[in-house]
Design a protein around this motif. Structure first.
Motif, PDB file in Angstrom:
ATOM      1  N   LYS A 175      42.381  30.236  35.911  1.00 39.51           N
ATOM      2  CA  LYS A 175      42.002  31.312  36.835  1.00 39.51           C
ATOM      3  C   LYS A 175      43.132  31.619  37.805  1.00 39.51           C
ATOM      4  N   LEU A 176      43.806  30.574  38.241  1.00 38.78           N
ATOM      5  CA  LEU A 176      44.926  30.786  39.154  1.00 38.78           C
ATOM      6  C   LEU A 176      46.055  31.532  38.459  1.00 38.78           C
ATOM      7  N   GLU A 177      46.319  31.187  37.188  1.00 36.46           N
ATOM      8  CA  GLU A 177      47.353  31.896  36.434  1.00 36.46           C
ATOM      9  C   GLU A 177      46.996  33.359  36.275  1.00 36.46           C
ATOM     10  N   ARG A 178      45.717  33.641  36.001  1.00 35.01           N
ATOM     11  CA  ARG A 178      45.294  35.036  35.874  1.00 35.01           C
ATOM     12  C   ARG A 178      45.447  35.766  37.202  1.00 35.01           C
ATOM     13  N   LEU A 179      45.179  35.071  38.277  1.00 36.12           N
ATOM     14  CA  LEU A 179      45.314  35.676  39.600  1.00 36.12           C
ATOM     15  C   LEU A 179      46.778  35.995  39.909  1.00 36.12           C
ATOM     16  N   HIS A 180      47.665  35.076  39.547  1.00 38.37           N
ATOM     17  CA  HIS A 180      49.084  35.292  39.776  1.00 38.37           C
ATOM     18  C   HIS A 180      49.634  36.388  38.871  1.00 38.37           C
ATOM     19  N   ASP A 181      49.179  36.411  37.618  1.00 37.49           N
ATOM     20  CA  ASP A 181      49.666  37.421  36.696  1.00 37.49           C
ATOM     21  C   ASP A 181      49.293  38.823  37.151  1.00 37.49           C
ATOM     22  N   SER A 182      48.174  38.948  37.846  1.00 40.41           N
ATOM     23  CA  SER A 182      47.765  40.256  38.350  1.00 40.41           C
ATOM     24  C   SER A 182      48.440  40.605  39.662  1.00 40.41           C
ATOM     25  N   GLY A 183      49.268  39.704  40.194  1.00 43.07           N
ATOM     26  CA  GLY A 183      50.015  39.995  41.405  1.00 43.07           C
ATOM     27  C   GLY A 183      49.369  39.520  42.683  1.00 43.07           C
ATOM     28  N   GLU A 184      48.209  38.890  42.632  1.00 39.49           N
ATOM     29  CA  GLU A 184      47.514  38.447  43.842  1.00 39.49           C
ATOM     30  C   GLU A 184      47.999  37.063  44.240  1.00 39.49           C
ATOM     31  N   LEU A 185      49.201  37.002  44.763  1.00 39.39           N
ATOM     32  CA  LEU A 185      49.740  35.723  45.210  1.00 39.39           C
ATOM     33  C   LEU A 185      49.016  35.218  46.441  1.00 39.39           C
ATOM     34  N   ASP A 186      48.474  36.140  47.234  1.00 39.04           N
ATOM     35  CA  ASP A 186      47.752  35.769  48.447  1.00 39.04           C
ATOM     36  C   ASP A 186      46.265  36.055  48.321  1.00 39.04           C
ATOM     37  N   GLY A 187      45.758  36.069  47.084  1.00 39.77           N
ATOM     38  CA  GLY A 187      44.335  36.305  46.869  1.00 39.77           C
ATOM     39  C   GLY A 187      43.527  35.037  47.034  1.00 39.77           C
ATOM     40  N   GLY A 188      42.350  35.030  46.483  1.00 40.10           N
ATOM     41  CA  GLY A 188      41.480  33.878  46.574  1.00 40.10           C
ATOM     42  C   GLY A 188      40.417  33.939  45.506  1.00 40.10           C
ATOM     43  N   LEU A 189      39.769  32.792  45.258  1.00 40.63           N
ATOM     44  CA  LEU A 189      38.701  32.703  44.274  1.00 40.63           C
ATOM     45  C   LEU A 189      37.397  32.376  44.994  1.00 40.63           C
ATOM     46  N   PRO A 190      36.436  33.284  44.970  1.00 38.44           N
ATOM     47  CA  PRO A 190      35.130  32.994  45.585  1.00 38.44           C
ATOM     48  C   PRO A 190      34.393  31.909  44.810  1.00 38.44           C
ATOM     49  N   ILE A 191      33.632  31.119  45.524  1.00 42.39           N
ATOM     50  CA  ILE A 191      32.826  30.049  44.922  1.00 42.39           C
ATOM     51  C   ILE A 191      31.364  30.478  44.996  1.00 42.39           C
TER      52      ILE A 191
END
Length: 927
Positions: free
Chosen positions: A794-810
């Motif tokens: 999930k983190l790799e997918r987040l980085h690949d989309s450009g969201e280096l400063d994003g987050g994953l909701p729980i």
């Protein structure tokens, strides 16, 4: 090291399985709902992890609650070395390279992949920035050892150091809320100590801000002194040299003598048969203009920085030729081409576009400083190399005689000093929000030393560059400007004992009939500034788009320098330095005047007007083509010079009318005896028009009026200055709504959420919320234990989309129970020894059975609850957009979770909202 003691956990009954052992990874994956494009990935991940034997996470806690505690928030501060926007991007302190660059073949669909070294072997991660063409990259690449890089999922694990975290990565936004909370906990712990040492620590902590701004003010003044003294000597080299000391300026060599035997022109020294001295002087003048211009451009190009194509900004310097790509809407109504907000990677990625290149030392840097102070992180832009290179290049650029100023670059240089000085105290070095309070004070000191106007510097920081400016920052900013001004006065760079770039005093007061002329000058100056913005943009979109000019910035600098040398030599006022010319334009006439601007009769007035008209046309054209080239260049004083020429022309015309028609009723208040300036002082008109033109270019209002007042020290002329600035701003806004820095921000697609605008919304939050994506959430409905490989994917997918400063909701059964930021998750996963077989604890409501034996136990790295934000900011999908705007602007949020009837539906990132505001602005939805 003490052994890790297993914790006894008690969960709410969620299944018939063991309360500690989770369901199998395969059933865990099968329980999640995935989109069609994610089914293959989820199935392969389930097959890969089905045979794993999950390990129960253990943890040692001093607290009973798993929610983020005071200790947890404090522990989020780096313990050894803080990497932030002033850190080197290429090497560790020991010299090891931080990046390995693997460039994909051109015109292929392969994404450019990079790697960041880990403190232990075999781990890399996706980097944030490439400086492949920079000087630092060549050095660090030569010193570093090569390492084989795996491309598998396990190879994506990385860590800089065991206890170090990159909180703010390249091109991410500051989390103001987190920084404020972290600082609050730090202060609370500091003040909890009531002993003498604790009180001493608390006092020193409070004094750190004052010490820091004093250091910044003093260093900024020293740099300004060095630049002022050096550039004056270099500037006069174009005309000749001093026989006794070649490094002396003409003023220092002659000490005010009208006929100076010690000063030798190049025509006198380089005599050639059959060639007049004037032509030799002309050739030397053009030669040195080109030489200094090329030198400053070469220095600027050493700061070349390349950014991978994953980032969507067009450029990061004052390149008005940067093109804006068209926006293609997807089915959700969002732009999928050239986005400001991150987008999902396409199933078949297109060929990567060329990397974006920018030069931190180019331009004035005011627009970029404004973006950084708004909470946008740009590594290296405020670093040591930028400071040194821009200081040296600024000397040559001003000495070259190009139509540019040094006042704008002073803001950038002073901000660099502030950013570097923050390393002295961890209070500011480890807190990005606190750091920006210091940067606001540093930017103000740059204007203070540039104009010799400390109060104007404070107002400049408040009105132009600062995004967050609390009351205590206002007082510290004022203190910083006072220290800088006092230091500059002590150093005495101008040899006059004054700190202002020029000082004029008007003995005569203005007449009532002149008020109408001042209003007209305000209209003309505002229109001139607005047309300058349009002309600069038009020039950049035509000439700067030529392939050769776009590819070789040095060629453009050479051509501009050549035109400047050829056009400037034949007019005395175009040869002068911009500050010296502005001084002569604004000065009243005296008995020993040598400027040639003091006519003795009415006939001489028109001769001077024609001469000034030629200088006005030349300076206007040169200023337009000079702005945006790859050299340090400010626009403040050049715009004031153009306006000053217009104002001086207007002043002499009014002066001519008073002489030609002395008996007119409108001139009845003028004295009948005295000189030509007994009724009208053209210098006042020049300064009024100079302020109006600068207002039209920058849209500064109160700041500019105060600066003009501090330059003249005349209370009698505060009203004319203020009135002309007011009228100029109204006129410029009517012609061109954007200032020159707003235009740069817009054309370069900087993710700046302007807090000075008022959008008119016709939609709700749900209208801009992206669709729900299962791979963007962490579901703990079946078990609070999540496979580390799932999190890494999930983190790799987040980085690949450009969201280096994003987050994953729980989520638990669709309800938002927490959020883990992407940088925190990456840091936590990098600490795992066996990521492939680890299960990570993500729950936020576990009851811990605490015993005294647990005290002092080593924490378990698979326990990720300390990194979880248990109370992320969330709004309902029906929330009005005005509320969303206020949350992003006033709270400085990085993202907002969106709920619908209590169920999580998506997340809106700050960059997505900025993108929405930009599109709304293009549609005319802003006041």
């Amino acid at each position: 090291m003490k052994p890790v003691r297993p914790l006894r956990l008690s969960f709410a009954p969620i299944s018939t399985s063991s309360p500690i052992m989770p369901r199998s990874p395969s059933s865990y994956d099968a329980s999640q709902t995935a989109d069609d494009d994610d089914e293959d990935e989820e199935l392969s991940l389930a097959a890969r992890t089905a045979s794993l034997t999950p390990t129960s996470p253990t943890a040692a806690r001093r607290l009973h609650s798993a929610r983020t505690s005071d200790l947890d928030l404090r522990s989020r501060l780096p313990s050894r070395i803080q990497l932030d926007e002033n850190s080197s991007l290429l090497a560790f302190p020991d010299g090891r390279s931080r990046y390995n660059f693997i460039a994909s073949a051109p015109n292929t669909a392969t994404r450019q992949r990079f790697s960041r070294r880990q403190s232990h072997a075999g781990s890399i991660k996706t980097p944030r920035l490439s400086r492949a063409s920079s000087w630092g990259f060549g050095l660090t690449n030569a010193l570093s050892s090569q390492r084989t890089i795996d491309s598998g999922l396990a190879a994506s694990k990385a860590s800089l150091f065991a206890d170090e975290r990159v909180w703010y990565d390249q091109f991410t936004s500051t989390d103001w809320v987190h920084d404020s909370i972290a600082d609050a906990f730090r202060v609370r712990d500091l003040r909890s100590r009531k002993d003498f040492r604790g009180r001493l620590y608390a006092w020193f902590d409070g004094a750190q801000g004052w010490i820091l701004v004093a250091i910044i003010g003093f260093i900024t003044a020293c740099i300004a002194y060095f630049v002022n003294v050096t550039e004056t000597s270099f500037f006069d080299v174009k005309e000749g040299y001093c026989k006794g000391a070649w490094y002396f300026s003409k003023r220092k060599c002659c000490f005010g003598e009208e006929k100076c035997a010690a000063w030798r022109t190049w025509g006198q020294s380089l005599k050639a048969t059959g060639v007049e001295e004037r032509w030799i002087d002309f050739g030397a003048f053009v030669f040195f203009v080109i030489l200094f211009s090329i030198g400053t451009c070469l220095l600027t190009l050493t700061t070349r920085t390349e950014i991978p194509s994953a980032f969507s900004m067009t450029t990061l310097d004052e390149n008005l030729g940067a093109g804006k790509k068209s926006h293609i809407k997807d089915k959700d109504g969002f732009s999928i081409k050239d986005p400001l907000s991150p987008t999902e990677p396409a199933p078949v990625p297109p060929p990567p576009p060329p990397t974006m290149v920018y030069y931190p030392a180019a331009g004035s840097g005011v627009a970029e400083v404004k973006v950084i102070l708004s909470g946008f992180v740009v590594h290296g832009y405020l670093g040591v190399k930028t400071l040194v290179v821009k200081t040296l290049a600024l000397i040559l650029s001003v000495a070259s005689g190009l139509s540019l100023g040094k006042e704008g670059p002073y803001v950038h240089i002073a901000t660099c000093v502030g950013n570097i000085s923050c390393r002295l105290f961890s209070k500011y070095n480890h807190n990005d929000g606190k750091r920006r309070e210091i940067l606001s004070a540093a930017a103000a000191s740059g204007v203070g030393v540039a104009f010799g106007a400390p109060i104007g510097g404070v107002l400049f920081s408040l009105e132009e560059v600062s995004y967050y400016f609390p009351a205590k920052t206002l007082f510290r900013t004022f203190f910083c400007c006072i220290v800088a001004s006092l230091s500059l006065k002590f150093l005495n760079p101008y040899g006059t004992g004054k700190i202002v770039i020029f000082e004029v005093r008007y003995a005569a007061d203005w007449r009532f009939f002149e008020m109408l002329v001042f209003i007209v000058l305000g209209v003309l100056g505002g229109a001139l500034g607005a047309f300058f913005i349009k002309a600069s943009g038009m020039w950049a979109r035509t000439f700067r788009r030529i392939p050769a000019i776009k590819r070789w910035p040095l060629l453009e600098v050479f051509l501009v320098a050549l035109v400047t040398g050829l056009a400037s030599f034949w007019n005395r006022y175009t040869k002068l330095a911009v500050t010296e010319l502005l001084f002569e334009l604004a000065s009243p006439c005296s008995k020993h005047d040598q400027s040639g601007l003091c006519p003795q009769s009415a006939d001489e007035i028109m001769v001077i007007v024609r001469y000034l008209c030629g200088a006005f046309l030349v300076k206007s054209f040169l200023t337009t083509i000079t702005f945006g080239i790859k050299v340090p260049a400010g626009i403040y004083v050049p715009s004031m010079v153009v306006g000053g020429l217009l104002g001086r022309i207007s002043g002499h015309l009014v002066q001519y009318l008073t002489v030609a028609y002395p008996n007119a009723a409108v001139f009845s208040s003028c004295p009948t005896d005295g000189g030509l300036e007994s009724c009208v002082t053209p210098g006042v008109y020049a300064l009024v028009a100079a302020g109006a033109t600068m207002c039209g270019v920058t849209r500064l209002s109160v700041t500019l009026a105060v600066i003009l007042f501090e330059l003249t020290g005349s209370l009698d002329h505060v009203l004319p200055f203020s009135l002309s600035v007011l009228v100029a701003k109204w006129t410029a806004d009517a012609i061109e709504p954007l200032s020159i820095y707003d235009l740069l921000t817009d054309m370069n697609s900087y993710p700046l959420l302007d807090n000075k605008i008022r959008p008119i919304f016709t939609s709700d939050l749900g209208d801009i919320t992206p669709r729900f994506r299962p791979h963007r959430i962490i579901d703990i409905s079946n078990s609070p234990l999540v496979p580390a490989q799932d999190l890494r994917t999930k983190l790799e997918r987040l980085h690949d989309s450009g969201e280096l400063d994003g987050g994953l909701p729980i989520l638990r059964h669709g309800v938002l129970v927490g959020l883990i930021p992407a940088p925190d998750l990456e840091f936590a996963l990098d600490k795992l020894d066996d990521e492939e077989h680890s299960l990570c604890l993500m729950a936020t409501n576990i009851s811990w059975q605490h015993t005294e034996e647990d005290e002092g136990m080593v924490s378990d790295p698979t326990d990720l609850t300390p990194y979880v934000d248990p109370a992320p900011v969330a709004l309902d999908a029906n929330s009005p957009m005005d509320l969303v705007f206020q949350c992003f602007v006033k709270l400085g949020l990085r993202y907002i979770c969106v709920l619908k009837e209590g169920q999580y539906t998506g997340m809106v990132h700050k960059k997505t909202f900025v993108k929405f505001i930009k599109e709304l602005e293009e549609a005319g939805g802003l006041e």
